[in-house]
Design a protein around this motif. Structure first.
Motif, mmCIF file in Angstrom:
data_model
loop_
_atom_site.group_PDB
_atom_site.id
_atom_site.type_symbol
_atom_site.label_atom_id
_atom_site.label_comp_id
_atom_site.label_asym_id
_atom_site.label_seq_id
_atom_site.Cartn_x
_atom_site.Cartn_y
_atom_site.Cartn_z
ATOM 1 N N CYS A 102 0.838 -1.202 0.000
ATOM 2 C CA CYS A 102 0.000 0.000 0.000
ATOM 3 C C CYS A 102 0.870 1.248 0.000
ATOM 4 O O CYS A 102 2.073 1.189 0.261
ATOM 5 N N ASN B 117 4.084 0.007 -6.622
ATOM 6 C CA ASN B 117 3.399 -0.912 -5.722
ATOM 7 C C ASN B 117 2.830 -2.116 -6.468
ATOM 8 O O ASN B 117 2.839 -3.225 -5.944
ATOM 9 N N CYS C 147 0.225 5.669 0.910
ATOM 10 C CA CYS C 147 -0.704 6.728 1.322
ATOM 11 C C CYS C 147 0.121 7.948 1.699
ATOM 12 O O CYS C 147 1.335 7.978 1.469
#
Length: 192
Positions: free
Chosen positions: A15, A67, A17
């Motif tokens: 992930c 990713n 962010c």
């Protein structure tokens, strides 16, 4: 017909962010107690508000690509030509349209495929050679719906492997929407 005896497993996960570009960076940020929130202006009536660190559009796609590469390297014998890609995204190409609108003052001459909810799925599909790609846009549940659909594709015997990604840029429309609902915070919070 759905095969109730098929078990579906999550084989790989990664992930990114505002707190980091990968799991390790996010974990380090959380453990250090650092905030991934910075003051940004130009989202709500040109008032400075706390938002997650926002990559540029090019950086956003590069982070998505990195990713996906990491994810695919963790799956032995993976063949994208035999795999479908499912993308959960609330905003899709909205950020490209907003960027064009705020630079030119109109939406003229923006290719429809660049504004489409499918733009992220199409970009990743072509970069990695997936057999097919579908996008899901159901607000905050987009990625969950994509995972559920992936389970259906596998349990119905349509695919052995499905790659699901959730990817969203932070759009002005979304920030303004949350603000108008009265749920955009003016406080900078840390993870713990």
């Amino acid at each position: 017909m759905k095969n109730q005896n098929i078990k579906v497993y999550l084989n790989a996960f990664t992930c990114a962010c505002a707190a980091g570009k990968n799991i390790e960076e996010i974990f380090d940020t959380l453990l250090s107690g650092k905030s991934a929130i910075v003051e940004k202006s130009g989202y709500i009536d040109n008032v400075s508000i706390p938002l997650g660190k926002i990559p540029s559009e090019d950086d956003f796609f590069e982070i998505v690509h990195q990713n996906v590469e990491t994810l695919l390297s963790k799956v032995p014998g993976f063949d994208p030509k035999e795999t479908t890609l499912l993308v959960g995204s609330s905003v899709g190409g909205m950020c490209r349209a907003e960027k064009k609108f705020f630079s030119d003052g109109n939406f003229k001459n923006i290719p429809v495929d660049e504004m489409s909810i499918r733009s992220i799925a199409d970009e990743v599909k072509h970069r990695f050679g997936f057999k097919s790609a579908l996008s899901f846009s159901t607000a905050c549940t987009s990625s969950s719906v994509a995972v559920d659909y992936a389970m259906d594709l596998i349990t119905h015997g349509l695919y052995k492997t499905v790659v699901v990604i959730g990817a969203d840029e932070l759009s002005r429309s979304a920030v303004n929407g949350f603000d108008r609902l009265g749920i955009a915070s003016r406080e900078k919070y840390t993870p713990f």
